[in-house]
Design a protein around this motif. Structure first.
Motif, mmCIF file in Angstrom:
data_model
loop_
_atom_site.group_PDB
_atom_site.id
_atom_site.type_symbol
_atom_site.label_atom_id
_atom_site.label_comp_id
_atom_site.label_asym_id
_atom_site.label_seq_id
_atom_site.Cartn_x
_atom_site.Cartn_y
_atom_site.Cartn_z
ATOM 1 N N ASP A 134 0.810 -1.227 0.000
ATOM 2 C CA ASP A 134 0.000 0.000 0.000
ATOM 3 C C ASP A 134 0.841 1.273 0.000
ATOM 4 O OD1 ASP A 134 -2.327 -1.403 -0.134
ATOM 5 O OD2 ASP A 134 -2.880 -1.147 1.982
ATOM 6 N N VAL A 135 2.008 1.226 0.622
ATOM 7 C CA VAL A 135 2.832 2.441 0.700
ATOM 8 C C VAL A 135 4.172 2.255 -0.021
ATOM 9 C CG1 VAL A 135 1.748 3.135 2.864
ATOM 10 C CG2 VAL A 135 3.848 1.780 2.928
ATOM 11 N N ALA A 136 4.267 1.232 -0.869
ATOM 12 C CA ALA A 136 5.542 0.930 -1.529
ATOM 13 C C ALA A 136 5.991 2.097 -2.397
ATOM 14 C CB ALA A 136 5.389 -0.318 -2.392
ATOM 15 N N PRO A 137 7.320 2.294 -2.489
ATOM 16 C CA PRO A 137 7.803 3.288 -3.450
ATOM 17 C C PRO A 137 7.310 2.887 -4.846
ATOM 18 C CG PRO A 137 9.613 2.433 -2.094
ATOM 19 C CD PRO A 137 8.413 1.588 -1.813
ATOM 20 N N VAL A 138 7.142 3.830 -5.696
ATOM 21 C CA VAL A 138 6.748 3.663 -7.092
ATOM 22 C C VAL A 138 5.257 3.369 -7.274
ATOM 23 C CG1 VAL A 138 7.194 2.590 -9.313
ATOM 24 C CG2 VAL A 138 9.061 2.862 -7.691
ATOM 25 N N TYR A 139 4.751 2.250 -6.725
ATOM 26 C CA TYR A 139 3.343 1.982 -7.037
ATOM 27 C C TYR A 139 2.425 2.106 -5.830
ATOM 28 C CZ TYR A 139 5.062 -2.636 -5.680
ATOM 29 O OH TYR A 139 5.669 -3.664 -5.035
ATOM 30 N N GLY A 140 2.958 2.432 -4.668
ATOM 31 C CA GLY A 140 2.096 2.627 -3.504
ATOM 32 C C GLY A 140 1.147 3.797 -3.723
ATOM 33 N N TYR A 141 0.108 3.845 -2.934
ATOM 34 C CA TYR A 141 -0.899 4.906 -2.995
ATOM 35 C C TYR A 141 -1.628 4.910 -4.339
ATOM 36 C CZ TYR A 141 1.843 6.415 0.992
ATOM 37 O OH TYR A 141 2.504 6.442 2.183
ATOM 38 N N GLY A 142 -1.538 3.832 -5.074
ATOM 39 C CA GLY A 142 -2.216 3.747 -6.362
ATOM 40 C C GLY A 142 -3.309 2.701 -6.307
ATOM 41 N N PRO A 143 -3.310 1.790 -7.267
ATOM 42 C CA PRO A 143 -4.331 0.755 -7.299
ATOM 43 C C PRO A 143 -4.236 -0.142 -6.063
ATOM 44 C CG PRO A 143 -2.992 0.733 -9.298
ATOM 45 C CD PRO A 143 -2.338 1.665 -8.351
ATOM 46 N N SER A 144 -5.317 -0.842 -5.778
ATOM 47 C CA SER A 144 -5.292 -1.803 -4.682
ATOM 48 C C SER A 144 -4.380 -2.962 -5.064
ATOM 49 C CB SER A 144 -6.693 -2.330 -4.401
ATOM 50 O OG SER A 144 -7.112 -3.153 -5.477
ATOM 51 N N LEU A 145 -3.955 -3.698 -4.046
ATOM 52 C CA LEU A 145 -3.114 -4.870 -4.287
ATOM 53 C C LEU A 145 -3.790 -5.807 -5.292
ATOM 54 C CD1 LEU A 145 -1.294 -6.844 -1.486
ATOM 55 C CD2 LEU A 145 -2.420 -8.040 -3.337
ATOM 56 N N GLU A 146 -5.090 -6.019 -5.096
ATOM 57 C CA GLU A 146 -5.811 -6.937 -5.992
ATOM 58 C C GLU A 146 -5.804 -6.421 -7.429
ATOM 59 O OE1 GLU A 146 -6.714 -6.087 -2.979
ATOM 60 O OE2 GLU A 146 -7.031 -7.978 -1.909
ATOM 61 N N GLU A 147 -6.047 -5.093 -7.588
ATOM 62 C CA GLU A 147 -6.064 -4.530 -8.950
ATOM 63 C C GLU A 147 -4.678 -4.619 -9.582
ATOM 64 O OE1 GLU A 147 -9.451 -1.028 -8.578
ATOM 65 O OE2 GLU A 147 -7.501 -0.715 -7.651
ATOM 66 N N PHE A 148 -3.658 -4.299 -8.787
ATOM 67 C CA PHE A 148 -2.295 -4.308 -9.333
ATOM 68 C C PHE A 148 -1.874 -5.724 -9.704
ATOM 69 C CE2 PHE A 148 2.356 -3.595 -9.250
ATOM 70 C CZ PHE A 148 2.423 -2.399 -9.948
ATOM 71 N N ALA A 149 -2.292 -6.690 -8.866
ATOM 72 C CA ALA A 149 -1.936 -8.081 -9.151
ATOM 73 C C ALA A 149 -2.633 -8.565 -10.421
ATOM 74 C CB ALA A 149 -2.309 -8.972 -7.973
ATOM 75 N N GLU A 150 -3.806 -7.981 -10.688
ATOM 76 C CA GLU A 150 -4.513 -8.386 -11.899
ATOM 77 C C GLU A 150 -3.906 -7.723 -13.133
ATOM 78 O OE1 GLU A 150 -8.834 -8.019 -11.584
ATOM 79 O OE2 GLU A 150 -8.835 -7.672 -13.766
ATOM 80 N N GLN A 151 -3.513 -6.441 -12.961
ATOM 81 C CA GLN A 151 -3.038 -5.665 -14.121
ATOM 82 C C GLN A 151 -1.582 -5.950 -14.470
ATOM 83 O OE1 GLN A 151 -3.694 -1.658 -12.836
ATOM 84 N NE2 GLN A 151 -5.903 -1.865 -12.847
ATOM 85 N N THR A 152 -0.778 -6.324 -13.487
ATOM 86 C CA THR A 152 0.657 -6.510 -13.712
ATOM 87 C C THR A 152 1.038 -7.932 -13.307
ATOM 88 O OG1 THR A 152 1.478 -5.957 -11.500
ATOM 89 C CG2 THR A 152 0.939 -4.102 -12.943
ATOM 90 N N PRO A 153 2.269 -8.331 -13.567
ATOM 91 C CA PRO A 153 2.681 -9.697 -13.222
ATOM 92 C C PRO A 153 2.871 -9.956 -11.723
ATOM 93 C CG PRO A 153 3.933 -8.877 -15.085
ATOM 94 C CD PRO A 153 3.212 -7.704 -14.488
ATOM 95 N N LEU A 154 2.594 -8.991 -10.852
ATOM 96 C CA LEU A 154 2.706 -9.252 -9.406
ATOM 97 C C LEU A 154 1.799 -10.419 -8.996
ATOM 98 C CD1 LEU A 154 3.426 -8.495 -6.405
ATOM 99 C CD2 LEU A 154 1.419 -6.985 -6.475
ATOM 100 N N THR A 155 2.373 -11.363 -8.266
ATOM 101 C CA THR A 155 1.561 -12.452 -7.722
ATOM 102 C C THR A 155 1.720 -12.481 -6.212
ATOM 103 O OG1 THR A 155 2.037 -13.719 -9.708
ATOM 104 C CG2 THR A 155 1.018 -14.910 -7.885
#
Lengths: 380, 197
Positions: free
Chosen positions: A257-278
């Protein structure tokens, strides 16, 4: 298939405790993580390069040299080496020495760097990013390949009668990857030279990564290095796993949620769906990772970002233990259906074996200026 | 085949920006059809992308919906952009959208500008706020823009005249332009040219 990890080298507070590790702790943690990576059977450890806080790796070859002394098998690489703001002569020197010390366990990934102020601090201009990457790398290649270099370019002082010391180990330059998220010029550069192309594959969806990789593959074939599916491709990726996938989500969320670069953006679930994060179980990480082949074709190197966003060292080492457990399945999965003509990533050994084996006199003869003898004539 | 994209940044449902945008789009299609038949319009209501745009501005990761909107923009022969006036200028979401596009995307892509506001005192918003933005983006701006104040909606005749005049000028511009429909992102440059610097 090479599997490994890459690290940005960020010094980020642990959001669950508020504690910020010291630079000293983080530098030593990088060494611990690299040694652990070798221990669990990974093939590659790559460090970032930064010249501003909150990052520590400003001197990658010092770090990698120290790691080289404490490991025996893992390949040491960069993610990335700043080809724009570093002097290509110094890159050639530093990595030649590292290559000798590490017995050839070295390759590099070139990148431009996207922090504006770093450029003027090193006497450069970020608007020249692409021309710097093109010119500096063209010189770097010559320094590693030609005995005596006479050179003049736009950015650096000219060289007359310059010979790199030491020559690359066995006369074989380190293999080079070119990393880029969205610059076609860099994909083209990698293709032109028949070098590797690496997509960080962290911030964008996989279809974007696929299009960049396809551009590189087509141009690799265009430049006569072989069929597109034999081009040398590397991908990044990131995961956080626990045996129970809900545990992984609960534990990683405060960091995400507060990570540099992508924190404060999409939710973990949205980011995991949109990008290769698992974020999930080892089985989910395994399946997601193996699915990358369906997008980019059979590729040569997969690096994971594990050590970032304030995660404690203990947690990162646990992630590596879990990765070690699925490593055999990852290797088996990547081998499945892989055509025989798809090459492995070049290593020092493979490049040495592939070196033209003409008569010794055709190779540059290097004389030691103390003994006056060529290394070839010195008994081992 | 001509493809127009209508971008509206109103937040009400329905909004006067949407109302003005649809009128401009209809008039533009009619004007273009008289020049070369077969014009389609894609409508991007930025209100539906507001959260995606905010997230994109924090992370640079486009959502699927935002990516689809960007792709639509890339395929546009012309763009009709309409925003309400907030505090004397375009709305935040309107700026976020054009900030999110690739830097070169609007270059050479004709734009018809429209704005809506509560009073006629904002009439110059197109000239002082929108035109500079689209000049910066290197988009050719149609020479007639339309500002509609609330009172204009009760004075249909003259607003309609301005819409017709704007659409005619825009249609002429669109039919004379051929903006790039290929993303610069996936074009291989000639490496020998790059090497020469």
């Amino acid at each position: 298939m090479q599997l490994g990890i890459f690290s940005v080298g960020d010094i980020t507070p642990d959001p669950t405790t508020g504690r910020t590790p010291s630079e000293h702790e983080r530098i030593l943690a990088a060494v611990t993580i690299a040694k652990k990576a070798e221990e669990i059977g990974l093939d590659v450890f790559a460090t970032g390069e930064h010249h501003n806080p909150p990052f520590h790796p400003s001197s990658p070859t010092t770090l990698l040299g120290f790691i080289a002394a404490q490991t025996s098998r893992i390949i040491l690489s960069t993610a990335t080496t700043l080809i724009t703001t570093n002097d290509p002569v110094k890159i050639a020197e530093d990595y030649s020495v590292l290559q000798h010390l590490a017995e050839g366990r070295v390759d590099l990934m070139m990148g431009r760097g996207n922090t504006g102020p770093v450029y003027p601090w090193f006497g450069r201009d970020i608007r020249d990013g692409i021309p710097l990457a093109i010119e500096n790398y063209a010189l770097l290649r010559r320094l590693w390949r030609e005995d005596v270099v006479n050179w003049e370019g736009k950015f650096r002082s000219p060289l007359q009668g310059f010979t790199l010391a030491p020559r690359p180990l066995d006369g074989v330059p380190p293999f080079v990857w070119h990393g880029s998220i969205r610059s076609p010029e860099i994909a083209e550069q990698a293709a032109y030279y028949g070098d590797g192309f690496f997509h960080n594959n962290i911030f964008w969806n996989l279809s974007h990564t696929r299009r960049m990789v396809n551009l590189y593959r087509q141009r690799f074939e265009h430049h006569g290095h072989g069929p597109a599916d034999t081009a040398i491709v590397g991908l990044g990726g990131q995961f956080f796993m626990r045996r129970n996938s809900q545990d992984a989500i609960n534990e990683f969320r405060p960091y995400f949620d507060v990570a540099p670069v992508y924190g404060y953006g999409p939710s973990l679930e949205e980011f995991a769906e949109q990008t290769p994060l698992t974020v999930g179980s080892p089985q989910q990480v395994l399946e997601r990772t193996l699915s990358f082949t369906g997008e980019v074709g059979h590729y040569q190197r997969q690096l994971f970002l594990l050590d970032h966003a304030g995660l404690p060292l203990k947690t990162v080492l646990e992630q590596l233990d879990l990765l070690g457990e699925i490593l055999p399945d990852l290797r088996a999965g990547f081998a499945e259906g892989r055509p025989a003509h798809v090459p492995a990533a070049p290593t020092h050994a493979s490049l040495l074996a592939a070196r033209p084996s003409g008569p010794a006199s055709e190779r540059p003869v290097v004389l030691d200026d103390v003994t006056g003898r060529s290394p070839e004539s010195v008994p081992a | 085949m001509t493809h127009l994209v209508l971008v509206t940044a109103g937040t009400g449902t329905p909004s006067s920006s949407r109302l003005l945008g649809e009128r401009l789009a209809q008039a533009s299609v009619a004007a273009l059809d008289s020049l070369r038949p077969g014009t389609t319009v894609t409508h991007l209501e930025l209100r539906t992308l507001a959260v995606d745009l905010a997230q994109h501005s924090a992370t640079r990761v486009p959502s699927d919906a935002l990516q689809a909107a960007m792709t639509a923009m890339l395929s546009a022969d012309g763009v009709i952009a309409v925003t309400p006036v907030y505090n004397g200028s375009y709305t935040g979401v309107f700026k976020l959208f054009f900030d999110a596009l690739d830097t070169e995307l609007m270059r050479g892509r004709p734009v018809l500008l429209g704005a809506t506001g509560g009073t006629a005192r904002h009439s110059f918003v197109i000239d002082h706020a929108l035109v500079p933005l689209f000049f910066y983006l290197k988009a050719p701006v149609a020479p007639v823009g339309v500002y509609a104040a609330t009172e204009d909606w009760g004075d249909t005749g003259r607003l309609d005249q301005r819409i017709q005049a704007a659409a005619a000028a825009f249609a002429t511009l669109v039919s004379a332009s051929s903006p790039s429909k290929v993303s610069a992102e996936f074009q291989a440059p000639n490496f020998e040219d790059l090497l020469r610097g």
